[in-house]
Scaffold this active site. Structure first.
Site, PDB file in Angstrom:
ATOM      1  N   LYS A 148       2.168  -3.337   7.310  1.00 23.23           N
ATOM      2  CA  LYS A 148       2.414  -3.487   5.861  1.00 23.23           C
ATOM      3  C   LYS A 148       3.856  -3.090   5.542  1.00 23.23           C
ATOM      4  O   LYS A 148       4.530  -3.754   4.738  1.00 23.23           O
ATOM      5  CB  LYS A 148       1.429  -2.633   5.041  1.00 23.23           C
ATOM      6  CG  LYS A 148      -0.002  -3.087   5.075  1.00 23.23           C
ATOM      7  CD  LYS A 148      -0.222  -4.491   4.518  1.00 23.23           C
ATOM      8  CE  LYS A 148       0.001  -4.596   3.030  1.00 23.23           C
ATOM      9  NZ  LYS A 148      -0.369  -5.954   2.515  1.00 23.23           N
TER      10      LYS A 148
ATOM     11  N   THR B 105       0.822  -1.209   0.000  1.00 22.48           N
ATOM     12  CA  THR B 105       0.000   0.000   0.000  1.00 22.48           C
ATOM     13  C   THR B 105       0.860   1.265   0.000  1.00 22.48           C
ATOM     14  O   THR B 105       2.000   1.251   0.481  1.00 22.48           O
ATOM     15  CB  THR B 105      -0.905  -0.015   1.259  1.00 22.48           C
ATOM     16  OG1 THR B 105      -1.501   1.266   1.420  1.00 22.48           O
ATOM     17  CG2 THR B 105      -0.102  -0.299   2.537  1.00 22.48           C
ATOM     18  N   ASP B 106       0.276   2.353  -0.492  1.00 23.23           N
ATOM     19  CA  ASP B 106       0.987   3.647  -0.443  1.00 23.23           C
ATOM     20  C   ASP B 106       1.126   4.167   0.992  1.00 23.23           C
ATOM     21  O   ASP B 106       1.918   5.071   1.258  1.00 23.23           O
ATOM     22  CB  ASP B 106       0.281   4.689  -1.328  1.00 23.23           C
ATOM     23  CG  ASP B 106      -1.178   4.934  -0.968  1.00 23.23           C
ATOM     24  OD1 ASP B 106      -1.693   4.320  -0.012  1.00 23.23           O
ATOM     25  OD2 ASP B 106      -1.813   5.763  -1.659  1.00 23.23           O
ATOM     26  N   GLU B 107       0.339   3.587   1.916  1.00 23.83           N
ATOM     27  CA  GLU B 107       0.376   4.092   3.296  1.00 23.83           C
ATOM     28  C   GLU B 107       1.722   3.876   3.977  1.00 23.83           C
ATOM     29  O   GLU B 107       1.981   4.481   5.013  1.00 23.83           O
ATOM     30  CB  GLU B 107      -0.716   3.426   4.130  1.00 23.83           C
ATOM     31  CG  GLU B 107      -2.091   3.781   3.674  1.00 23.83           C
ATOM     32  CD  GLU B 107      -3.156   3.423   4.689  1.00 23.83           C
ATOM     33  OE1 GLU B 107      -2.822   3.204   5.866  1.00 23.83           O
ATOM     34  OE2 GLU B 107      -4.326   3.382   4.300  1.00 23.83           O
TER      35      GLU B 107
HETATM   36  P1  NAD Z   1      -9.801  -7.169   2.344  1.00 23.67           P
HETATM   37  O1  NAD Z   1      -9.791  -6.877   3.798  1.00 23.67           O
HETATM   38  O2  NAD Z   1     -11.015  -6.897   1.557  1.00 23.67           O
HETATM   39  O3  NAD Z   1      -9.411  -8.709   2.105  1.00 23.67           O
HETATM   40  C1  NAD Z   1      -8.362  -9.328   2.777  1.00 23.67           C
HETATM   41  C2  NAD Z   1      -8.522 -10.817   2.607  1.00 23.67           C
HETATM   42  O4  NAD Z   1      -7.413 -11.472   3.261  1.00 23.67           O
HETATM   43  C3  NAD Z   1      -9.801 -11.387   3.228  1.00 23.67           C
HETATM   44  O5  NAD Z   1     -10.438 -12.244   2.300  1.00 23.67           O
HETATM   45  C4  NAD Z   1      -9.306 -12.144   4.448  1.00 23.67           C
HETATM   46  O6  NAD Z   1     -10.132 -13.267   4.791  1.00 23.67           O
HETATM   47  C5  NAD Z   1      -7.920 -12.580   4.000  1.00 23.67           C
HETATM   48  N1  NAD Z   1      -7.018 -12.843   5.127  1.00 23.67           N
HETATM   49  C6  NAD Z   1      -6.739 -12.030   6.183  1.00 23.67           C
HETATM   50  N2  NAD Z   1      -5.873 -12.628   7.013  1.00 23.67           N
HETATM   51  C7  NAD Z   1      -5.586 -13.835   6.470  1.00 23.67           C
HETATM   52  C8  NAD Z   1      -4.749 -14.920   6.872  1.00 23.67           C
HETATM   53  N3  NAD Z   1      -4.055 -14.857   8.009  1.00 23.67           N
HETATM   54  N4  NAD Z   1      -4.676 -15.995   6.075  1.00 23.67           N
HETATM   55  C9  NAD Z   1      -5.405 -16.067   4.913  1.00 23.67           C
HETATM   56  N5  NAD Z   1      -6.224 -15.088   4.501  1.00 23.67           N
HETATM   57  C10 NAD Z   1      -6.317 -13.979   5.271  1.00 23.67           C
HETATM   58  O7  NAD Z   1      -8.544  -6.405   1.764  1.00 23.67           O
HETATM   59  P2  NAD Z   1      -8.306  -5.670   0.364  1.00 23.67           P
HETATM   60  O8  NAD Z   1      -8.786  -4.278   0.474  1.00 23.67           O
HETATM   61  O9  NAD Z   1      -8.782  -6.544  -0.705  1.00 23.67           O
HETATM   62  O10 NAD Z   1      -6.707  -5.625   0.362  1.00 23.67           O
HETATM   63  C11 NAD Z   1      -5.953  -6.693  -0.189  1.00 23.67           C
HETATM   64  C12 NAD Z   1      -4.487  -6.337  -0.164  1.00 23.67           C
HETATM   65  O11 NAD Z   1      -4.262  -5.127  -0.885  1.00 23.67           O
HETATM   66  C13 NAD Z   1      -3.945  -6.093   1.243  1.00 23.67           C
HETATM   67  O12 NAD Z   1      -2.635  -6.631   1.321  1.00 23.67           O
HETATM   68  C14 NAD Z   1      -3.903  -4.567   1.355  1.00 23.67           C
HETATM   69  O13 NAD Z   1      -2.903  -4.157   2.257  1.00 23.67           O
HETATM   70  C15 NAD Z   1      -3.569  -4.194  -0.068  1.00 23.67           C
HETATM   71  N6  NAD Z   1      -4.023  -2.858  -0.496  1.00 23.67           N
HETATM   72  C16 NAD Z   1      -5.328  -2.479  -0.320  1.00 23.67           C
HETATM   73  C17 NAD Z   1      -5.746  -1.248  -0.816  1.00 23.67           C
HETATM   74  C18 NAD Z   1      -7.184  -0.784  -0.684  1.00 23.67           C
HETATM   75  O14 NAD Z   1      -7.499   0.337  -1.051  1.00 23.67           O
HETATM   76  N7  NAD Z   1      -8.106  -1.608  -0.200  1.00 23.67           N
HETATM   77  C19 NAD Z   1      -4.831  -0.407  -1.459  1.00 23.67           C
HETATM   78  C20 NAD Z   1      -3.497  -0.821  -1.590  1.00 23.67           C
HETATM   79  C21 NAD Z   1      -3.110  -2.060  -1.116  1.00 23.67           C
HETATM   80  O1  DAU Z   2      -4.125   3.910   0.565  1.00 26.68           O
HETATM   81  C1  DAU Z   2      -4.343   2.539   0.508  1.00 26.68           C
HETATM   82  C2  DAU Z   2      -5.152   2.104   1.710  1.00 26.68           C
HETATM   83  O2  DAU Z   2      -6.483   2.572   1.485  1.00 26.68           O
HETATM   84  C3  DAU Z   2      -5.151   0.599   1.929  1.00 26.68           C
HETATM   85  O3  DAU Z   2      -3.845   0.189   2.241  1.00 26.68           O
HETATM   86  C4  DAU Z   2      -6.103   0.213   3.057  1.00 26.68           C
HETATM   87  O4  DAU Z   2      -6.160  -1.196   3.193  1.00 26.68           O
HETATM   88  C5  DAU Z   2      -7.485   0.733   2.715  1.00 26.68           C
HETATM   89  O5  DAU Z   2      -8.377   0.447   3.763  1.00 26.68           O
HETATM   90  C6  DAU Z   2      -7.420   2.244   2.475  1.00 26.68           C
HETATM   91  O6  DAU Z   2      -7.105   2.931   3.700  1.00 26.68           O
HETATM   92  P1  DAU Z   2      -7.876   4.274   4.125  1.00 26.68           P
HETATM   93  O7  DAU Z   2      -7.785   4.404   5.584  1.00 26.68           O
HETATM   94  O8  DAU Z   2      -7.462   5.408   3.271  1.00 26.68           O
HETATM   95  O9  DAU Z   2      -9.369   3.848   3.639  1.00 26.68           O
HETATM   96  P2  DAU Z   2     -10.819   4.026   4.314  1.00 26.68           P
HETATM   97  O10 DAU Z   2     -11.804   3.521   3.291  1.00 26.68           O
HETATM   98  O11 DAU Z   2     -10.891   3.456   5.661  1.00 26.68           O
HETATM   99  O12 DAU Z   2     -10.959   5.596   4.422  1.00 26.68           O
HETATM  100  C7  DAU Z   2     -10.764   6.462   3.310  1.00 26.68           C
HETATM  101  C8  DAU Z   2     -10.840   7.885   3.830  1.00 26.68           C
HETATM  102  O13 DAU Z   2     -12.182   8.155   4.248  1.00 26.68           O
HETATM  103  C9  DAU Z   2      -9.978   8.149   5.034  1.00 26.68           C
HETATM  104  O14 DAU Z   2      -9.452   9.472   4.950  1.00 26.68           O
HETATM  105  C10 DAU Z   2     -10.949   8.039   6.221  1.00 26.68           C
HETATM  106  C11 DAU Z   2     -12.236   8.538   5.641  1.00 26.68           C
HETATM  107  N1  DAU Z   2     -13.489   7.937   6.168  1.00 26.68           N
HETATM  108  C12 DAU Z   2     -13.566   6.584   6.278  1.00 26.68           C
HETATM  109  C13 DAU Z   2     -14.719   5.988   6.729  1.00 26.68           C
HETATM  110  C14 DAU Z   2     -14.831   4.478   6.860  1.00 26.68           C
HETATM  111  C15 DAU Z   2     -14.586   8.762   6.487  1.00 26.68           C
HETATM  112  O15 DAU Z   2     -14.512  10.006   6.357  1.00 26.68           O
HETATM  113  N2  DAU Z   2     -15.729   8.155   6.901  1.00 26.68           N
HETATM  114  C16 DAU Z   2     -15.866   6.816   7.046  1.00 26.68           C
HETATM  115  O16 DAU Z   2     -16.948   6.338   7.421  1.00 26.68           O
END
Ligand code: NAD
Ligand code: DAU
Length: 338
Positions: free
Chosen positions: A152, A121-123
């Site tokens: 991460k 992730t970019d975080e």
């Molecule tokens: P998500 O939470 O929707 O899904 C995560 C999945 O991993 C789930 O199906 C969960 O059951 C599985 N999991 C968790 N722990 C596990 C374990 N110990 N063994 C096997 N499976 C396990 O997450 P997502 O948003 O799809 O993110 C997927 C990946 O992408 C993560 O590595 C996250 O850090 C990365 N990522 C997410 C975002 C975003 O915006 N959501 C952005 C950049 C990177």
């Molecule tokens: O940048 C990549 C990341 O993006 C991933 O690594 C994470 O797994 C993914 O969850 C996401 O993280 P954020 O914390 O940015 O996403 P989230 O959807 O939780 O929130 C997005 C923005 O919205 C953040 O600034 C918090 C705000 N927010 C979130 C929720 C759930 C609100 O204002 N209201 C809300 O109810």
């Protein structure tokens, strides 16, 4: 890359990736997923069962991982605990799955000589000021803020160490905020859409000025496929689609597209340690691997996402009440702590 092990493939981005690979390659996929609250079996429905197989299990399970990894040509590692708010209330599961789970996979790919692509992730780069002209690049120093992003970052550093010390064949990618189908209702965009659909008011943290750099999950998938097929071992690639928007702007778009008044939301307590802004410079991926995002219009992407949540109530409704209850409990705990 015929046989691919996709960890976390029943979660949001993993499931999008599995659908993408079935449509755009001839690969056979094993999904290894623990099926936490964030997973949904329905996200893998409709896929050819001769090409996709779900194994319910934990990436921390040494025996299972060492049985599965050698049966594959590559591992694409999405599995993680992913929600920042949860990491503030229960960081333990983040350390276990994100750090120890990645360690087990690294040892298995090292022992069995299997290619790995690690999803990050970019975080890990911390946050930027709103007016900072710089964006994150492959050389930006790590500076994670939350327990989630710290785990991460830890997993990325483990991958880099295994590349350098043991010569494993691995690539990494760090992507910005994804949206699209199959995203859990705890996350910002689906939470607001399903709040409106369920008769609840959307919730905006703090003043809503925080900026996220949005990318459609299908563009994340195409980038990962390209890196898997053409990326250089040992390299990190940043994935982003120039989609910077403040949370206030995104919420305003959702409200407008769903026919609600602009002030039809609640401003709620801010997230502790809330990162201000993320922004990705994906020049390397675009120039070296000729990647281009397809979803460059956020309004169109949001319209599609709203349509998807309208049409798939049975996918998200079972998780909705429980998710909102968890948010209410977390808010109470926050009040007690502050
Ligand atoms: P998500 O939470 O929707 O899904 C995560 C999945 O991993 C789930 O199906 C969960 O059951 C599985 N999991 C968790 N722990 C596990 C374990 N110990 N063994 C096997 N499976 C396990 O997450 P997502 O948003 O799809 O993110 C997927 C990946 O992408 C993560 O590595 C996250 O850090 C990365 N990522 C997410 C975002 C975003 O915006 N959501 C952005 C950049 C990177
Ligand atoms: O940048 C990549 C990341 O993006 C991933 O690594 C994470 O797994 C993914 O969850 C996401 O993280 P954020 O914390 O940015 O996403 P989230 O959807 O939780 O929130 C997005 C923005 O919205 C953040 O600034 C918090 C705000 N927010 C979130 C929720 C759930 C609100 O204002 N209201 C809300 O109810």
């Amino acid at each position: 890359m015929k046989r691919i092990l996709v960890t976390g493939g029943a979660g949001f981005i993993g499931a999008n990736f599995v659908h993408h690979m079935i449509a755009h390659s001839d690969s056979e996929i094993t999904v290894l997923d623990k099926m936490t609250y964030a997973a949904n079996r329905q996200s893998l429905e409709g896929l050819d069962s001769k090409r996709v197989n779900l194994v319910v299990g934990d990436i921390c399970d040494y025996v299972l991982v060492n049985e599965l990894v050698p049966q594959h040509d590559a591992v694409v590692h999405f599995a993680a605990e992913t929600h920042n708010d949860n990491s503030l209330h229960d960081p333990r599961s983040f350390v276990i799955s994100n750090v120890l789970g990645t360690f087990e996979l690294l040892e298995a790919v090292r022992n069995h000589g299997v290619r790995l692509h690690h999803i990050s992730t970019d975080e890990v780069y911390g946050d930027l000021e709103l007016d900072d002209p710089q964006r994150f690049t492959e050389t930006t120093p790590y500076k994670p803020s939350s327990p989630y992003s710290a785990t991460k970052a830890s997993s990325d550093l483990l991958v880099k160490a295994w590349v350098r010390s043991f010569g494993i064949e691995a690539t990494l990618s760090n992507c910005s905020n994804n949206y699209g189908p199959y995203q859990h209702v705890e996350k910002f965009i689906p939470r607001q859409i399903t709040n409106v659909l369920g008769g609840l008011r959307p919730k905006l943290y703090g003043n809503g000025a925080n900026v996220r750099d949005w990318i459609h999950a299908s563009d994340h998938s195409s980038a990962v496929q390209l890196i898997l097929e053409a990326g250089q071992a040992g390299r990190t690639y940043l994935i982003g689609a120039d989609g910077e928007k403040s949370n206030r702007e995104v919420l305003a778009l959702i409200l407008e597209l769903m026919g609600r008044k602009a002030d039809d939301f609640d401003a709620v307590a801010d997230r502790a340690g809330h990162d201000l802004r993320y922004a990705i410079d994906s020049t390397v991926l675009r120039t070296e691997l000729s990647w281009q995002p397809r979803y460059t219009d956020l309004v169109q992407g949001l319209e599609q996402a709203i349509g998807w949540y309208r049409q798939h109530r049975s996918w998200w409704e079972p998780a909705k009440a429980q998710t909102e209850q968890r948010y209410a409990q977390q808010a109470d705990a926050f009040k007690v702590a502050s």
